[in-house]
Scaffold this motif. Structure first.
Motif, PDB file in Angstrom:
ATOM      1  N   GLY A  25       0.809  -1.217   0.000  1.00  0.00           N
ATOM      2  CA  GLY A  25       0.000   0.000   0.000  1.00  0.00           C
ATOM      3  C   GLY A  25       0.838   1.259   0.000  1.00  0.00           C
ATOM      4  N   THR A  30      -1.595   3.305  -2.477  1.00  0.00           N
ATOM      5  CA  THR A  30      -3.024   3.003  -2.424  1.00  0.00           C
ATOM      6  C   THR A  30      -3.430   2.936  -0.957  1.00  0.00           C
ATOM      7  N   ARG A  31      -4.252   3.881  -0.563  1.00  0.00           N
ATOM      8  CA  ARG A  31      -4.623   3.988   0.851  1.00  0.00           C
ATOM      9  C   ARG A  31      -5.466   2.816   1.335  1.00  0.00           C
ATOM     10  N   VAL A  33      -5.396  -0.345   0.510  1.00  0.00           N
ATOM     11  CA  VAL A  33      -4.565  -1.516   0.807  1.00  0.00           C
ATOM     12  C   VAL A  33      -3.762  -1.267   2.085  1.00  0.00           C
ATOM     13  N   PHE A  34      -3.222  -0.058   2.212  1.00  0.00           N
ATOM     14  CA  PHE A  34      -2.456   0.305   3.403  1.00  0.00           C
ATOM     15  C   PHE A  34      -3.316   0.219   4.658  1.00  0.00           C
TER      16      PHE A  34
END
Length: 93
Positions: A25, A30-31, A33-34
């Motif tokens: 992420g 990509t927020r 996924v993070f």
């Protein structure tokens, strides 16, 4: 509690998988996924600390180790409570 003790390999696998998701992420920026990795990591860390604090595994540990695990369990519980609070706020806003 014994069910959680038996699921410790799965808990550890999920923890390391969540670290991978956090890394992906951050790298891919990509927020979702993070954040998914972070929330999953905190939940499984809480479950791991729960098995270290109470149950058959904790009886094998020293008193100091058990008490440290319980302190970290309380701190981790605050994080889980915050995650649940944010989830409820998002659902009802």
């Amino acid at each position: 509690m014994e069910t959680l003790v038996q699921a410790r390999p799965l808990i550890m696998t999920l923890f390391f998988a969540s670290l991978v998701f956090i890394g992906i992420g951050v790298f891919e920026n990509t927020r979702i996924v993070f954040r998914t990795g972070a929330v999953t990591g905190h939940i499984v860390l809480f479950l791991f600390l729960l098995t270290e604090s109470f149950g058959s595994i904790s009886r094998k540990r020293s008193k100091t180790s058990r008490n440290m695990a319980r302190v970290f369990l309380v701190l981790s519980g605050f994080v889980i409570a915050e995650i649940l609070e944010n989830l409820i706020m998002v659902l009802f806003s």
